[in-house]
Structures are given as C-alpha cells and as structure tokens.
Design a protein around this motif. Structure first.
Motif, short mmCIF file in Angstrom:
data_model
loop_
_atom_site.label_atom_id
_atom_site.label_comp_id
_atom_site.label_asym_id
_atom_site.label_seq_id
_atom_site.Cartn_x
_atom_site.Cartn_y
_atom_site.Cartn_z
N ASP A 122 0.81 -1.20 0.00
CA ASP A 122 0.00 0.00 0.00
C ASP A 122 0.85 1.26 0.00
O ASP A 122 1.98 1.27 0.51
N CYS A 123 0.27 2.32 -0.56
CA CYS A 123 0.91 3.63 -0.52
C CYS A 123 -0.20 4.68 -0.67
O CYS A 123 -1.01 4.58 -1.59
N VAL A 124 -0.22 5.64 0.22
CA VAL A 124 -1.13 6.77 0.08
C VAL A 124 -0.30 8.03 0.04
O VAL A 124 0.79 8.10 0.59
N TYR A 125 -0.83 9.03 -0.63
CA TYR A 125 -0.06 10.25 -0.83
C TYR A 125 -0.93 11.48 -0.62
O TYR A 125 -2.16 11.39 -0.64
N GLU A 126 -0.27 12.60 -0.41
CA GLU A 126 -0.95 13.88 -0.27
C GLU A 126 -0.25 14.88 -1.18
O GLU A 126 0.99 14.95 -1.20
N THR A 127 -1.03 15.65 -1.91
CA THR A 127 -0.47 16.67 -2.78
C THR A 127 -1.52 17.72 -3.07
O THR A 127 -2.70 17.43 -3.07
N GLN A 128 -1.05 18.93 -3.35
CA GLN A 128 -1.93 20.02 -3.75
C GLN A 128 -2.01 20.10 -5.28
O GLN A 128 -2.83 20.84 -5.82
N ASP A 129 -1.14 19.37 -5.96
CA ASP A 129 -1.09 19.42 -7.42
C ASP A 129 -2.25 18.65 -8.03
O ASP A 129 -2.61 17.57 -7.55
N SER A 130 -2.80 19.21 -9.12
CA SER A 130 -3.90 18.53 -9.80
C SER A 130 -3.39 17.40 -10.68
O SER A 130 -4.09 16.43 -10.94
N SER A 131 -2.15 17.53 -11.15
CA SER A 131 -1.52 16.46 -11.92
C SER A 131 -0.17 16.13 -11.28
O SER A 131 0.54 17.03 -10.82
N TYR A 132 0.17 14.88 -11.30
CA TYR A 132 1.38 14.46 -10.60
C TYR A 132 1.79 13.07 -11.11
O TYR A 132 1.06 12.43 -11.88
N PHE A 133 2.97 12.67 -10.69
CA PHE A 133 3.51 11.37 -11.11
C PHE A 133 3.84 10.53 -9.89
O PHE A 133 4.39 11.03 -8.91
N LEU A 134 3.55 9.24 -9.98
CA LEU A 134 3.78 8.31 -8.89
C LEU A 134 4.74 7.22 -9.36
O LEU A 134 4.63 6.75 -10.49
N PHE A 135 5.66 6.84 -8.50
CA PHE A 135 6.71 5.90 -8.87
C PHE A 135 6.87 4.83 -7.79
O PHE A 135 6.64 5.09 -6.62
N TRP A 136 7.31 3.68 -8.23
CA TRP A 136 7.76 2.65 -7.31
C TRP A 136 9.20 2.26 -7.67
O TRP A 136 9.51 2.04 -8.84
N TYR A 137 10.02 2.22 -6.63
CA TYR A 137 11.41 1.78 -6.76
C TYR A 137 11.64 0.64 -5.77
O TYR A 137 10.95 0.54 -4.77
N LYS A 138 12.64 -0.17 -6.06
CA LYS A 138 13.05 -1.14 -5.05
C LYS A 138 14.54 -0.95 -4.75
O LYS A 138 15.33 -0.57 -5.62
N GLN A 139 14.87 -1.19 -3.49
CA GLN A 139 16.27 -1.11 -3.06
C GLN A 139 16.72 -2.51 -2.65
O GLN A 139 16.18 -3.12 -1.73
N THR A 140 17.71 -3.00 -3.36
CA THR A 140 18.19 -4.36 -3.12
C THR A 140 19.11 -4.40 -1.91
O THR A 140 19.47 -3.35 -1.36
N ALA A 141 19.49 -5.58 -1.54
CA ALA A 141 20.36 -5.75 -0.37
C ALA A 141 21.70 -5.04 -0.53
O ALA A 141 22.31 -4.60 0.45
N SER A 142 22.13 -4.87 -1.76
CA SER A 142 23.40 -4.18 -2.02
C SER A 142 23.26 -2.66 -1.91
O SER A 142 24.25 -1.95 -1.97
N GLY A 143 22.02 -2.18 -1.81
CA GLY A 143 21.78 -0.75 -1.71
C GLY A 143 21.36 -0.10 -3.01
O GLY A 143 21.00 1.08 -3.03
N GLU A 144 21.40 -0.85 -4.08
CA GLU A 144 21.03 -0.32 -5.39
C GLU A 144 19.54 0.02 -5.44
O GLU A 144 18.71 -0.78 -5.02
N ILE A 145 19.20 1.18 -5.95
CA ILE A 145 17.81 1.60 -6.10
C ILE A 145 17.43 1.48 -7.57
O ILE A 145 18.04 2.11 -8.44
N VAL A 146 16.41 0.67 -7.82
CA VAL A 146 16.01 0.34 -9.19
C VAL A 146 14.60 0.83 -9.45
O VAL A 146 13.68 0.54 -8.66
N PHE A 147 14.41 1.54 -10.54
CA PHE A 147 13.07 1.99 -10.94
C PHE A 147 12.27 0.78 -11.42
O PHE A 147 12.76 -0.05 -12.19
N LEU A 148 11.00 0.71 -10.97
CA LEU A 148 10.15 -0.40 -11.37
C LEU A 148 9.03 0.02 -12.31
O LEU A 148 8.85 -0.55 -13.38
N ILE A 149 8.23 1.01 -11.92
CA ILE A 149 7.00 1.30 -12.61
C ILE A 149 6.50 2.67 -12.18
O ILE A 149 6.82 3.13 -11.09
#
Lengths: 116, 116
Positions: free
Chosen positions: B22-49
């Motif tokens: 789950d993820c909930v967000y708050e913003t005043q913007d009428s248009s916005y972008f939402l992202f999911w990333y994962k951080q592996t055990a090595s610390g690398e942050i990878v863009f998913l979707i």
C-alpha cells in the motif's frame, strides 16, 4: 546496466574534515540530483541541478554544496563534516520536463559516509 | 508540500505467490507522477513502474502492476509470481507535474521477504 556512477563507494572521515563525492551519468540526461538516505532508510532530496538552475532543499545545511562541470557530472562537497552527516548519499539523473518515461529518475549505487 | 505514506513496514510471502503493498499520498497538485522503486540488499535503487495521474489505466510492467485509486490518493504495487530475488525494500515516491526540479518525495519503504 549501471548508467549512473558514483565514487567512492564508502568513505570514513573525522569530524571537521572536508569530503567530496563524485557522480557521473551516461544517460544523456540534463538534470541531476543528490539525495540523502538516513539510518531509517528515509530518502530526502538535497539538490537538483541542470544547466539552467540549481534547486536547494531549504533544510540542507550550508556546509553542503553541489559542484558541476557539465551536465553529465554533479559532485557533492561537504565542507566540514559533522556526525549527523553519516548516511548514504545517492545521485540520480533524469530529463527535465514533464510527463512520459523520459523524466523518470535513475539512481547511482550510493556513497556511504561514516563520520567518526 | 507533498507527503507519501507506506504503512506496511514488512511483508513476508511464499515464492510464486502475489504480494500487494500500500501507498497513500498527499499533494496540492492537480496532476502528478507516482513511482515505485526497489532497493536491493546491495543498496542499489532500481526503478520499477510509474503512474501518471491523468491516465486512468493502471500501469503494468512485467510482473509488476499498480492499483491506482485516485479518489483515495492511493497507489498500490502488486507483484505476481514472486521470486526470491524480489526480496527487497520497496519505495513509493511522487512528484508534482511541473516540479521535476524539486526531486521526488519518498515513503519510508516496505521490506518484502520472499521465502521458498
């Protein structure tokens, strides 16, 4: 495939020293960012920079400063480190603008800083 | 100011099953972008979707899909047919439509452990 490179991977230093971290991206992006990830894993934006403007998060202490030689490089200097600066510093890059996949941010592997 | 909240600290699942975060967000913007990333055990942050707020169709990439409920300010991540290598910390993030220079606002992450 790594396209955002950071050096060093890890750095240990003492309070009051100056440190500098390097970041290079080969994605052709025009905007680069520095984030700080604290011990609780919270990621917070510190700076964003492109050839038009530097945006500084107002909560970032003045001892931090970004340095850029061209759009592919954005280094981070800390003038006099303090214990609370111990964290992982992550560099990212993207295209500027809005919408579409092109403005997605891609991250480097991070530099872990330990201040003794 | 924007805010992103991930209430699930950790989730454990068996391999080959489906996990939902789950993820909930708050913003005043009428248009916005939402992202999911994962951080592996090595610390690398990878863009998913990502999900652009003005698109009604839920985004899908490989075995990742989103459950976007705009009236509830909610963007859930669904991973089907989980694999051991999906074990990581998953971060939800957002930014406003015109605010690429402000960087991303991140949640605190959800740690997913996939067991054989």
């Amino acid at each position: 495939e790594t396209a955002v490179f950071q050096t060093p991977n890890y750095h240990v230093t003492q309070v009051g020293n100056e440190v500098s971290f390097n970041c290079k991206q080969t994605l052709g992006h025009d905007t680069m960012y520095w984030y700080k990830q604290d011990s609780k894993k919270l990621l917070k934006i510190m700076f964003s920079y492109n050839n038009k403007q530097l945006i500084v998060n107002e909560t970032v202490p003045r001892r931090f400063s970004p340095q850029s030689s061209d759009k592919a490089h954005l280094n981070l200097r800390i003038k006099s480190v303090e214990p609370e600066d111990s964290a992982v510093y992550l560099c990212a890059s993207s295209y500027s603008g809005t919408g579409g996949a092109q403005d997605t941010q891609y991250f480097g592997p991070g530099t872990r800083l330990l201040v003794l | 100011a924007q805010k992103v909240t991930q209430t699930q600290t950790s989730i454990s699942v068996m391999e080959k099953t489906t996990v939902t975060m789950d993820c909930v967000y708050e913003t005043q913007d009428s248009s916005y972008f939402l992202f999911w990333y994962k951080q592996t055990a090595s610390g690398e942050i990878v863009f998913l979707i990502r999900q652009d707020s003005y698109k009604k169709e839920n985004a899908t990439v490989g075995h990742y899909s989103l459950n976007f409920q705009k009236p509830k300010s909610s963007i859930g991540l669904i991973i089907t047919a989980t694999q051991i290598e999906d074990s990581a910390v998953y971060f939800c993030a957002m930014r406003g439509f015109n605010n690429y220079a402000q960087g991303l606002t991140f949640g605190l992450g959800t740690r997913v452990s996939v067991f054989p």
